[in-house]
Design an enzyme around this catalytic site. Structure first.
Site, PDB file in Angstrom:
ATOM      1  CE  LYS A   1      -1.900   3.005   1.971  1.00 11.36           C
ATOM      2  NZ  LYS A   1      -1.912   4.478   1.662  1.00 11.36           N
TER       3      LYS A   1
ATOM      4  CB  CYS B   1      12.798   8.888   9.379  1.00 11.19           C
ATOM      5  SG  CYS B   1      13.809   7.621   8.578  1.00 11.19           S
TER       6      CYS B   1
ATOM      7  CD  GLU C   1       9.501  13.177  12.239  1.00 12.23           C
ATOM      8  OE1 GLU C   1      10.445  12.582  11.686  1.00 12.23           O
ATOM      9  OE2 GLU C   1       8.406  12.647  12.490  1.00 12.23           O
TER      10      GLU C   1
ATOM     11  CD  GLU D   1      12.797   3.746   8.297  1.00 18.52           C
ATOM     12  OE1 GLU D   1      13.170   4.859   7.887  1.00 18.52           O
ATOM     13  OE2 GLU D   1      12.862   2.709   7.614  1.00 18.52           O
TER      14      GLU D   1
END
Length: 508
Positions: A198, A303, A402, A269
């Site tokens: 996906k 990331c 973040e 992750e």
């Protein structure tokens, strides 16, 4: 020696290459790939994907739901037995064939990904090649994935082996989507699993290319759509034995809940707010290069970006002065231009999120030394100025949350103890970067940092056999080398009796 091709010529060549690809994409649209066939959604629903460069519609995309996921999962389950039982030499050959096909199509993949994501060509050209490397590396592991141990006792040989867990779901993000998809899918296929993929709804274009290049029917199925529909159905489907996910921490938590009734194995992750710690004895020129690269490359949408600069007070003023000049000199531009260092952000919603942190910084009492506003870039897309925030401390939101953009917060520290405390005082724990010429200190800090990956006197340099993953809210599990197979495979114990041990007798 041949002269390098002028950047203007490369820019034009990239535009010439992408134009017919976009024409075909708009005409054909993007469908699911199920059992080796390109199909529309069962519902007939679609959604539009737009370029962050200028807002132009790139394609109409099939909008998957639970019915489409069920069809893909069923195809993956049917294909699993033959793929699992295929000899490793043949599976290796097929995966190398995929790598060859990726290399043959690397330029098309790169320019389409630039237009689809806004990432600069200088990075996407390399990402396509890295995707091929992912397939080659894991293809060469096919022969050893089932390797185990013999741990003999007095009366038995105790042999372990590994077997593929079954059909797996892979949910990938919108930043460098093609490379990150292969990073998950290649080891799954090498392990003997079949996959339902996906892709992120904001960057669906190159996923359809990967599905086309993996030609074994039912081995890689791709369902497009939104997380709350197709993604949720995938994480809940009983035929899917594990979910590998790259994305936000909050979404990872939701996937754990959705997969709990079917006891899904999960690998996450997730996010990061990673520190780069620069001590006063470091090679400051190299440290400066690494600091700039690890937050402003890939539009800061990565990331592993080092979005917190922890700088020792004794050198902070001079280092930040040089850093400020470098940030001001960064080149914002069209992603197909090889001179561009920062392109448009992926989506208007993400642009709004990044821009909201300019007000957060001011409300926190920090100073925006560079940037701090949107940018009128070519095409009028989702551009933002690379931003540098100073005058901050570790408790501020700009030091805790973040941003996932070209946004760097500077945090001075006194000494080693202070640096470690600031670095660890956060919910995330993906990476850390340490710059010092005192190797004893480097090792002490590396050991003390609460992060899954540490680079000493280096930016993030990928080495495929090493473990990749984070601690705390930054993830669960590890990718890379044999660590990937620990996720995609079950360990099985087989005990062989020597025929000499005493068996208790009952009922005599």
């Amino acid at each position: 020696m041949d002269k390098p091709t002028p950047k203007a010529d490369v820019f034009q060549a990239n535009r010439d290459r992408v134009a017919p690809l976009l024409k075909t994409l708009r005409a054909d649209g993007i469908g699911h790939t199920i059992d080796g066939k390109t199909v529309a959604s069962i519902s007939g629903e679609t959604f539009e994907t737009k370029s962050p460069v200028d807002g132009a519609v790139l394609a109409s995309v099939a909008r998957g739901n639970a019915e489409d996921v069920d069809a893909a999962a069923t195809a993956a389950a049917i294909a699993f037995k033959s793929w699992r039982d295929m000899g490793p030499a043949m599976r290796r050959k097929l995966l190398h064939r995929v790598a060859d096909a990726i290399e043959d199509n690397a330029e098309d993949i790169a320019v389409l990904e630039c237009i689809d994501t806004g990432q600069a060509y200088r990075f996407m050209a390399k990402a396509a090649i890295r995707a091929a490397e992912n397939f080659r590396f894991f293809a060469d592991k096919c022969a050893e994935v089932r390797d185990g141990l013999n741990t003999p006792s007095d009366e038995h040989w105790n042999i372990s082996t590994r077997v593929p867990i079954g059909p797996v779901g892979v949910i990938t993000p919108w930043n460098t989507p093609f490379m990150l998809s292969t990073w998950k899918i290649a080891p799954a296929l090498a392990a003997g699993c079949t996959v339902v993929h996906k892709p992120a709804e904001w960057s669906p274009v190159t996923a359809s290319i990967l599905a086309r290049l993996v030609k074994e029917a039912g081995v890689l199925n791709t369902v497009h759509g939104f997380g709350e529909e197709a993604g949720k159905a995938l994480t809940e489907h009983p035929a899917i034995k594990a979910i590998g996910f790259v994305g936000e921490s909050a979404t990872g938590s939701a996937i754990m809940v959705q997969g709990a009734p079917t006891l899904k194995r999960v690998h996450f992750e997730l996010g990061g707010k990673n520190p780069v710690i620069v001590f006063d004895d470091a090679d400051l020129d190299r440290a400066l290069d690494a600091v700039v690269f690890m937050i402003y490359s890939l539009n800061g949408e990565r990331c592993t970006s080092s979005s917190r600069l922890l700088i020792q007070q004794s050198i902070a003023e001079k280092f930040v002065e040089k850093l400020t000049a470098r940030v001001k000199a960064l080149r914002i531009g069209h992603p197909l231009d090889p001179a561009t260092e920062i392109g448009p952000l992926i989506h208007e919603r993400h642009l709004a999120k990044v821009c909201s942190y300019f007000d957060v910084a001011r409300q926190d009492g920090a100073t925006i030394a560079v940037g701090g506003k949107a940018y009128d870039g070519p095409g009028g897309g989702h551009y933002v100025e690379p931003t540098l925030v100073t005058g901050a401390h570790g408790k501020m939101r700009v030091a805790q949350e973040e941003v996932f953009g070209p946004f760097l917060t500077v945090l001075p520290f006194k000494d080693e103890k202070d640096a470690v405390e600031i670095a660890n005082d956060i919910r995330y724990g993906l990476t850390g970067y340490v710059w010092t010429n005192d190797m004893g200190r480097a090792l002490r800090v590396a050991d003390a940092l609460e992060a899954g990956m540490i680079w000493l006197n280096s930016e993030n340099v990928r080495h495929l056999p090493t473990p990749f993953g984070g601690m705390k809210a930054s993830g669960i599990g590890r990718d890379g080398g044999d660590y990937s197979f620990d996720f995609y495979m079950e360990t099985k114990h087989v005990s062989l009796a020597r025929g000499t041990h005493k068996i208790q007798k009952l009922g005599i």
